[in-house]
Design a protein around this motif. Structure first.
Motif, PDB file in Angstrom:
ATOM      1  N   UNK A  46      40.682  35.279  32.389  1.00  0.00           N
ATOM      2  CA  UNK A  46      42.122  35.213  32.649  1.00  0.00           C
ATOM      3  C   UNK A  46      42.661  36.514  33.233  1.00  0.00           C
ATOM      4  N   UNK A  47      41.858  37.561  33.253  1.00  0.00           N
ATOM      5  CA  UNK A  47      42.331  38.854  33.764  1.00  0.00           C
ATOM      6  C   UNK A  47      42.648  38.805  35.254  1.00  0.00           C
ATOM      7  N   UNK A  48      42.175  37.796  35.954  1.00  0.00           N
ATOM      8  CA  UNK A  48      42.424  37.696  37.406  1.00  0.00           C
ATOM      9  C   UNK A  48      43.650  36.840  37.719  1.00  0.00           C
ATOM     10  N   UNK A  49      44.304  36.304  36.695  1.00  0.00           N
ATOM     11  CA  UNK A  49      45.446  35.414  36.940  1.00  0.00           C
ATOM     12  C   UNK A  49      46.624  36.161  37.560  1.00  0.00           C
ATOM     13  N   UNK A  50      46.929  37.308  37.018  1.00  0.00           N
ATOM     14  CA  UNK A  50      48.076  38.093  37.494  1.00  0.00           C
ATOM     15  C   UNK A  50      47.971  39.492  36.900  1.00  0.00           C
ATOM     16  N   UNK A  51      48.810  40.379  37.409  1.00  0.00           N
ATOM     17  CA  UNK A  51      48.776  41.762  36.928  1.00  0.00           C
ATOM     18  C   UNK A  51      49.043  41.836  35.439  1.00  0.00           C
ATOM     19  N   UNK A  52      49.971  41.005  34.958  1.00  0.00           N
ATOM     20  CA  UNK A  52      50.323  41.010  33.530  1.00  0.00           C
ATOM     21  C   UNK A  52      49.134  40.632  32.648  1.00  0.00           C
ATOM     22  N   UNK A  53      48.246  39.803  33.204  1.00  0.00           N
ATOM     23  CA  UNK A  53      47.113  39.295  32.419  1.00  0.00           C
ATOM     24  C   UNK A  53      45.894  40.217  32.463  1.00  0.00           C
ATOM     25  N   UNK A  54      45.998  41.314  33.188  1.00  0.00           N
ATOM     26  CA  UNK A  54      44.821  42.130  33.449  1.00  0.00           C
ATOM     27  C   UNK A  54      44.142  42.619  32.166  1.00  0.00           C
TER      28      UNK A  54
END
Length: 442
Positions: A46-54
């Motif tokens: 999930x770290x690639x979903x968005x900056x917030x998820x990094x």
């Protein structure tokens, strides 16, 4: 007021996008709890979903690492050289990415390593999990050399459940073991230096309630289990070649309630203190390496049991011991007996057990088709008789008549004996056919 169709369309798209991404606006602690429901590898993706998820994946409460996840099945035979180094580096980077300070509940690590230098990484991961207050830890480490686990593992104040394996040599366990919260300990093929399990590790676990010790084709079998706190114990040894070197097997667990013991019959059982035992499952095999095992210590030590389960191997070896002089104790508390027989020697034991069990109420017999004992068994106290895996054959019926000394009446549903009438019901339970006989007065 004029609103263009294009504006309405854009507003609708933004609204739908906002609804679709509503989960991203939740607090990171909540997102971490949600990701904890996923396998660790999926949570990391999930770290690639968005900056917030990094970095949200680092907040998961449960960590499960298995180096098999970074290998392909076809790579099992290609682990040498450069390829193995790349696999190990990939796995290390994956685990390192989860190292932080957020609290965790479970930590599981399964990995293979060839170099002692790799233990520095492993110990670092273990210490990080301990520093984060982990409650449950499972370590399945495969290596060919002696392993020295961090001292912090044996002085954790938060660990409630610990699993150690497999085929490891831990060397001398350092003194000062202190695991004040540990309630469950599972050991799979761990080599203990003489007496370390009994004299060093277990005394440092004052509230331990459940202990499992498994040894399969691995030396260093513990020959003594001693703990005043454990209530549930499972011991399974599968190493016939070592039984002649063992000084017997002892159990000192005065508060033990449940025992599951699988082993080869040994020369002696010097101390068996199980005064609170309620149920016992014995799977003891006979070995030609010890032609005259002495099981008197074990049998006398479990004589307070309420429910006793004997496998065919156990009935065979106990019957051998009775033949060579073993006197069965009085099982004054025995209410339920599960008896498996598969030869004439086994069946000779059953009448002896019944005679020594004055309060026996329920008897479950498996293997009636192989019944070979002559004579009626006087089941005076028995109220319920289960015959497991019956086929309803004439031979089984003949053997049933032999056991009870009766005849079937009332269209085969009532068994009439000299003193009692038994109602007969065929039941299906857990994929087995049961013949249930319930006693009623004449």
């Amino acid at each position: 007021m004029y609103v263009s169709c294009s504006s309405l369309a854009k507003g609708t798209i933004k609204e739908e996008a906002g609804l679709r991404d509503a989960i991203s606006w939740l607090p990171e602690e909540v997102l971490g709890s949600i990701l904890s429901l996923l396998p660790t590898k999926q949570a990391a993706s999930t770290s690639v979903l968005a900056k917030k998820w990094r970095h949200v994946f680092k907040l998961v409460h449960n960590l499960d690492f298995d180096d098999y996840d970074v290998r392909q099945p076809e790579e099992e035979e290609e682990e040498g050289g450069r390829k193995w180094d790349l696999i190990r580096e990939s796995f290390r980077k994956f685990v390192d990415a989860f190292q932080c300070a957020s609290p965790i509940k479970k930590f599981s690590l399964k990995c293979h390593f060839r170099e002692k230098s790799e233990m520095a990484h492993v110990n670092g991961w273990i210490c990080n999990a301990l520093a984060r207050g982990v409650l449950e830890m499972s370590l399945d480490l495969w290596t060919a050399f002696e392993v020295f686990l961090p001292c912090a593992l044996l002085t954790s104040k938060t660990l409630v459940k610990l699993t150690l394996g497999s085929q490891l040599c831990l060397g001398n366990i350092p003194p000062g073991v202190s695991l004040p919260a540990l309630k469950s300990l599972f050991i799979d093929s761990i080599f203990f230096t003489y007496g370390d399990l009994c004299n060093v590790l277990l005394p440092g676990c004052p509230v331990l309630e459940e202990l499992s010790v498994l040894h399969v084709d691995f030396v260093g079998v513990p020959f003594c289990i001693s703990s005043r706190s454990i209530k549930k114990l499972s011991v399974s040894y599968k190493l016939e070649s070592e039984i002649t070197t063992m000084p017997g097997m002892s159990f000192h667990a005065p508060n033990l309630v449940s025992l599951n013991y699988s082993d080869y019959a040994l020369e002696e059982y010097p101390q068996v203190d199980l005064e609170s035992l309620v149920q016992a499952w014995l799977n003891i095999h006979y070995s030609k390496l010890i032609k005259r095992p002495d099981m008197s210590g074990l049998i006398n030590g479990i004589s307070n049991v309420h429910t006793l389960h004997l496998t065919p191997a156990s009935t065979n070896v106990i019957s051998r011991c009775v033949k060579h002089g073993l006197s069965l104790p009085l099982f004054k508390n025995l209410i339920n007996l599960i008896f498996w027989g598969d030869n004439k020697r086994c069946w000779k034991l059953l009448p002896c057990l019944i005679k020594q069990s004055p309060n026996l109420c329920t008897l479950l017999i498996h293997g009636l088709d192989e019944y070979t004992c002559d004579g009626t068994m006087h089941l005076v106290k028995v109220k319920v008789l289960h015959l497991l895996a019956v086929g309803g054959t004439a031979r089984e019926l003949e053997h049933l008549m032999s056991i009870l000394g009766g005849v079937l009446v009332d269209d085969g549903h009532i068994l009439q004996t000299r003193h009692s009438r038994w109602s007969c019901i065929i039941q299906l339970q857990d994929r087995f056919r049961f013949l249930r006989l319930s006693k009623s007065s004449c």
